[in-house]
Motif scaffolding. Structure first.
Motif, PDB file in Angstrom:
ATOM      1  N   MET A 114      -9.641   7.221 -15.504  1.00  0.00           N
ATOM      2  CA  MET A 114      -8.802   6.466 -14.586  1.00  0.00           C
ATOM      3  C   MET A 114      -7.872   7.425 -13.844  1.00  0.00           C
ATOM      4  O   MET A 114      -7.618   8.533 -14.304  1.00  0.00           O
ATOM      5  CB  MET A 114      -7.947   5.450 -15.359  1.00  0.00           C
ATOM      6  N   LEU A 115      -7.345   6.954 -12.720  1.00  0.00           N
ATOM      7  CA  LEU A 115      -6.316   7.696 -12.008  1.00  0.00           C
ATOM      8  C   LEU A 115      -5.583   6.768 -11.057  1.00  0.00           C
ATOM      9  O   LEU A 115      -6.070   5.693 -10.719  1.00  0.00           O
ATOM     10  CB  LEU A 115      -6.909   8.890 -11.255  1.00  0.00           C
ATOM     11  N   GLU A 116      -4.394   7.201 -10.672  1.00  0.00           N
ATOM     12  CA  GLU A 116      -3.644   6.552  -9.606  1.00  0.00           C
ATOM     13  C   GLU A 116      -3.515   7.546  -8.474  1.00  0.00           C
ATOM     14  O   GLU A 116      -3.319   8.732  -8.703  1.00  0.00           O
ATOM     15  CB  GLU A 116      -2.238   6.128 -10.060  1.00  0.00           C
ATOM     16  N   CYS A 117      -3.615   7.038  -7.268  1.00  0.00           N
ATOM     17  CA  CYS A 117      -3.534   7.876  -6.073  1.00  0.00           C
ATOM     18  C   CYS A 117      -2.652   7.157  -5.053  1.00  0.00           C
ATOM     19  O   CYS A 117      -2.781   5.940  -4.879  1.00  0.00           O
ATOM     20  CB  CYS A 117      -4.948   8.063  -5.510  1.00  0.00           C
ATOM     21  N   ARG A 118      -1.780   7.902  -4.410  1.00  0.00           N
ATOM     22  CA  ARG A 118      -0.953   7.275  -3.363  1.00  0.00           C
ATOM     23  C   ARG A 118      -1.855   6.576  -2.356  1.00  0.00           C
ATOM     24  O   ARG A 118      -2.851   7.139  -1.922  1.00  0.00           O
ATOM     25  CB  ARG A 118      -0.101   8.319  -2.650  1.00  0.00           C
ATOM     26  N   ILE A 119      -1.490   5.380  -1.995  1.00  0.00           N
ATOM     27  CA  ILE A 119      -2.285   4.574  -1.074  1.00  0.00           C
ATOM     28  C   ILE A 119      -2.431   5.272   0.283  1.00  0.00           C
ATOM     29  O   ILE A 119      -3.417   5.070   0.988  1.00  0.00           O
ATOM     30  CB  ILE A 119      -1.683   3.150  -0.930  1.00  0.00           C
ATOM     31  N   ASP A 120      -1.477   6.136   0.624  1.00  0.00           N
ATOM     32  CA  ASP A 120      -1.518   6.831   1.912  1.00  0.00           C
ATOM     33  C   ASP A 120      -2.187   8.208   1.818  1.00  0.00           C
ATOM     34  O   ASP A 120      -2.252   8.937   2.798  1.00  0.00           O
ATOM     35  CB  ASP A 120      -0.115   6.954   2.507  1.00  0.00           C
ATOM     36  N   ASN A 121      -2.718   8.587   0.656  1.00  0.00           N
ATOM     37  CA  ASN A 121      -3.366   9.886   0.480  1.00  0.00           C
ATOM     38  C   ASN A 121      -4.886   9.723   0.625  1.00  0.00           C
ATOM     39  O   ASN A 121      -5.633   9.724  -0.351  1.00  0.00           O
ATOM     40  CB  ASN A 121      -3.007  10.502  -0.873  1.00  0.00           C
ATOM     41  N   ILE A 122      -5.323   9.591   1.854  1.00  0.00           N
ATOM     42  CA  ILE A 122      -6.736   9.336   2.155  1.00  0.00           C
ATOM     43  C   ILE A 122      -7.611  10.526   1.749  1.00  0.00           C
ATOM     44  O   ILE A 122      -8.721  10.339   1.241  1.00  0.00           O
ATOM     45  CB  ILE A 122      -6.921   9.010   3.655  1.00  0.00           C
TER      46      ILE A 122
END
Length: 172
Positions: A114-122
């Motif tokens: 799993m991971l989380e990524c900033r929504i704005d980091n395309i």
């Protein structure tokens, strides 16, 4: 990554993530779980050749240009961080770091990552998608300050994602 890498990693962390940079204590805490038979973490650094970085053993090494970390719990792994120096963007280094994290997940016998990524980091999202990660949800206001949402992504079989990927220049 070893304890002597924390200071240069912090410099890179503050440059790349000025609003939500990890603290020295956060890195120390995770590194404390990265060694020995009971290890549940894997942290590594990528080093560019040359420079004057002390490798902790008295020798000279290059400048740290990237780092990454993974935490494992049971059959689930979580990508904690991946960072690449701006002057190494577009070189494939992020993919090599991610490959090493997925190898670590496999060695920890994790079935999912799993991971989380900033929504704005395309850019990061595209990297993760190339490796087979799929978006499964959001965490509202996850990144502070700024109240930026996180895209939650999951890879259901890390062993298939690392097949055929070679040539890492990491130091861990």
């Amino acid at each position: 990554m070893r304890w002597w890498d924390i200071e240069p990693v912090l410099e890179l962390e503050k440059d790349l993530f000025p609003e939500d940079a990890w603290s020295r204590g956060m890195f120390w805490s995770d590194l404390a779980h990265a060694r020995g038979p009971e290890a549940t973490r894997r942290y590594l650094v990528a080093v560019a050749p040359g420079g004057s970085r002390d490798d902790g053993a008295g020798g000279a090494a290059g400048r740290i240009v990237g780092y990454a970390g993974l935490a494992a719990a049971g059959d689930l792994a979580d990508v904690q961080t991946i960072a690449v120096a701006r002057d190494h963007w577009g070189t494939g280094l992020g993919g090599r770091l991610l490959t090493e994290l997925l190898r670590a997940a496999t060695s920890f016998e994790c079935a999912e990552v799993m991971l989380e990524c900033r929504i704005d980091n395309i850019r990061a999202q595209k990297l993760y998608e190339r490796f087979g990660f799929e978006a499964i949800g959001f965490r509202r206001g996850y990144y502070q300050p700024g109240n930026v949402d996180a895209l939650v992504m999951r890879l259901t079989d890390p062993t298939t994602s690392v097949a055929g990927t070679q040539g890492t220049e990491t130091h861990g």
